[in-house]
Scaffold this motif. Sequence first.
Motif, mmCIF file in Angstrom:
data_model
loop_
_atom_site.group_PDB
_atom_site.id
_atom_site.type_symbol
_atom_site.label_atom_id
_atom_site.label_comp_id
_atom_site.label_asym_id
_atom_site.label_seq_id
_atom_site.Cartn_x
_atom_site.Cartn_y
_atom_site.Cartn_z
ATOM 1 N N LEU A 6 -11.775 -11.699 -87.597
ATOM 2 C CA LEU A 6 -11.721 -10.504 -87.120
ATOM 3 C C LEU A 6 -10.258 -10.264 -86.612
ATOM 4 O O LEU A 6 -9.627 -9.123 -86.921
ATOM 5 N N VAL A 9 -8.391 -9.771 -89.451
ATOM 6 C CA VAL A 9 -8.482 -8.565 -90.333
ATOM 7 C C VAL A 9 -7.661 -7.347 -89.402
ATOM 8 O O VAL A 9 -7.024 -6.428 -90.124
ATOM 9 N N TYR A 10 -7.607 -7.564 -88.134
ATOM 10 C CA TYR A 10 -6.811 -6.778 -87.288
ATOM 11 C C TYR A 10 -5.372 -6.557 -87.533
ATOM 12 O O TYR A 10 -4.603 -5.748 -87.607
ATOM 13 N N ALA A 13 -4.767 -4.891 -90.977
ATOM 14 C CA ALA A 13 -4.690 -3.534 -90.807
ATOM 15 C C ALA A 13 -3.627 -3.152 -89.882
ATOM 16 O O ALA A 13 -2.975 -1.942 -90.438
ATOM 17 N N LEU A 54 -6.094 -0.561 -81.915
ATOM 18 C CA LEU A 54 -6.071 -1.909 -82.740
ATOM 19 C C LEU A 54 -5.554 -2.883 -81.652
ATOM 20 O O LEU A 54 -6.218 -3.826 -81.612
ATOM 21 N N LEU A 57 -7.798 -3.665 -78.899
ATOM 22 C CA LEU A 57 -8.741 -4.463 -79.099
ATOM 23 C C LEU A 57 -8.564 -5.979 -79.365
ATOM 24 O O LEU A 57 -9.344 -6.828 -78.926
ATOM 25 N N ILE C 34 -12.531 -0.990 -90.914
ATOM 26 C CA ILE C 34 -10.994 -0.907 -90.698
ATOM 27 C C ILE C 34 -10.350 -1.004 -91.773
ATOM 28 O O ILE C 34 -9.224 -0.387 -91.990
ATOM 29 N N ALA C 38 -7.770 1.861 -93.071
ATOM 30 C CA ALA C 38 -6.093 1.612 -93.018
ATOM 31 C C ALA C 38 -5.661 1.745 -94.707
ATOM 32 O O ALA C 38 -4.540 2.333 -94.486
ATOM 33 N N LEU C 76 -13.645 -0.091 -84.753
ATOM 34 C CA LEU C 76 -13.485 -0.806 -83.464
ATOM 35 C C LEU C 76 -14.414 -0.565 -82.508
ATOM 36 O O LEU C 76 -14.805 -1.534 -81.519
ATOM 37 N N MET C 85 -15.156 0.481 -73.119
ATOM 38 C CA MET C 85 -14.181 0.632 -74.497
ATOM 39 C C MET C 85 -14.620 1.740 -75.326
ATOM 40 O O MET C 85 -13.844 2.354 -76.079
#
Lengths: 117, 147, 141, 161
Positions: A6, A9-10, A13, A54, A57, C34, C38, C76, C85
């Motif tokens: 992940l 991935v973050y 992105a 983003l 997180l 995500i 994007a 998210l 969150m």
Amino acid sequence: MADEFLLKVYVAAAVLMMVGMALLLVRLIAGPALYDRALAVNSFGTKVVLFLCLFSLMNGRQDGVDIAILYALMNFIATVAILKFFRYRGLTGPMTSLPGSSKFDRLREARRQKEAS
Amino acid sequence: MNSHLILRTVSKFLIPLIVVYGLYVHFHGDFGPGGGFQAGVIVAAAVVLYALIFGIDACKVAVPPSWIRIGMTVGVMLFAGTGVVTWLLGGAFFDYDVLKYDPDHPAGQHLGIICVELGVLFTVATVMVAIFYAFGSRTPDISDEDW
Amino acid sequence: MAADNTHSAPANPVDIPWDAVLEWGLALASTGLIVSGAIFVLAGALGVLRMPDFFTRMHAAGMTDTLGAEFILLGLMLQAGFSQMTLKLLLVAFFLFLTSPTATHAIANAALKSGLKPQLGPYKAPELSEIEGKTPSEGAH
Amino acid sequence: MVRYAIILALVMLLYWLTLSFYFEPLIVGFGIASVLFAVGLCYRMRILDSETVPYMHTMTTIGYFGWLFLEVVKANFAVVKAVLRPDMEISPTLLTVPTPQKTDIGKTMFANSITLTPGTVSMDIDDDGILVHALLAEMADPDDFVEMGQRAGFSVSEVSS
């Protein structure tokens, strides 16, 4: 395992969004009319909000989301202020009037006229 | 019908949300990003949004300039007064521990910070609105051709 | 976990690691959301860059604001799980949902009132060979 | 107005708790003070009415947002296709959509829904209706907006203020 995946991935992105922001900067500088620039700034602000979400997180902290909420609100106020300034050449004039005329309002109106005179 | 109907409705909806958010930022300076300065600016932004939509005259009725003057003074006095109180109680200027001494828990620190931040909140919010009033009340002295 | 309750089966030949499956399923779902968000954001930015006039650029920017933003925030939220969150991300999504169309409307209204004429009728992007012959200022508009 | 003030205070308290998540008495006390300050400011600003406090329609609005999200997803692909095609075949069109909604908040909801749907942007709103700029000619059919208008009006219950 999934966390490492992940994270990638973050980062991907975030990189995609940064490319988008760079494209918007081109429009911001090149934009022939003022409104193109206002549009680019507004859209840039939306991307900043997403980027902050983003990022926070990714770090597992909540601070970024707080700032993102704030940014979403301030972006709106900034756009309204810019547009109003360039349309009315000033920030003071009313764009719309307040509704309602109760007894309370009439009293206040009388007080305002007394102050003005 | 006014063509600014949508702006008006959405702004009216947002104003209380912005004010509560600003005060949240203020009171959570301990736990996250925030503090008096930022909170003051956010609360002032809500007032500025109101002034943008409904005009500065309506805004001066809602938040009178006399309140602004009082707010500025009260803020500075809260800030400096906290220091003077600690000083009079025998500590150094802004030595919060004198306010309420507790060896286990920094209660005095909390109390002092709350007072000082409240002063900062008052001053910043009111000064921001005062700057907006001062700048907004000016008539533009540049003619339209010069832009 | 589910296999523990079934007492009739004496030995479970294939022990499915439900935790890992759930974790990876969530991770893949949020990855899809995500990444597609994007891509929408990027497409919107590209549209803002290459659309011919202001009023058509607005559509491209609006696309970023809606689907790109909502997809990324949904992805998210899946990762954040049931926590504070998620609620804050919901607030971000709600504020974007509320303010971005209003801002777009305000910009469009101001542009219309200031006398900017929308370019109507069918439009096709010029061929690359046509652009090269022209001056840069004509190509940029 | 008192009713609106009470509803606004309750919703703002909920909002504060969502943001804060600290349930110590001191912090919640600060929250109550902030909420009272915000409601007082709204009272001073004379905006305590059904437009500032539209929280009575929350359930129908959430349902409407769900429907709207599907519409947005459907409309997005057409726009993405138009943007990413090398020859970029678009045909911008102007049209006027009538507003059947009675209240201002219903009209706002309808105009914002039109803007949210990619490919159509509401440019101006007046007595005739909403002036809409559509990116593609096939999106510029006033009949397509009828259902959205009805749902938008329903979502805010259309109680006259």
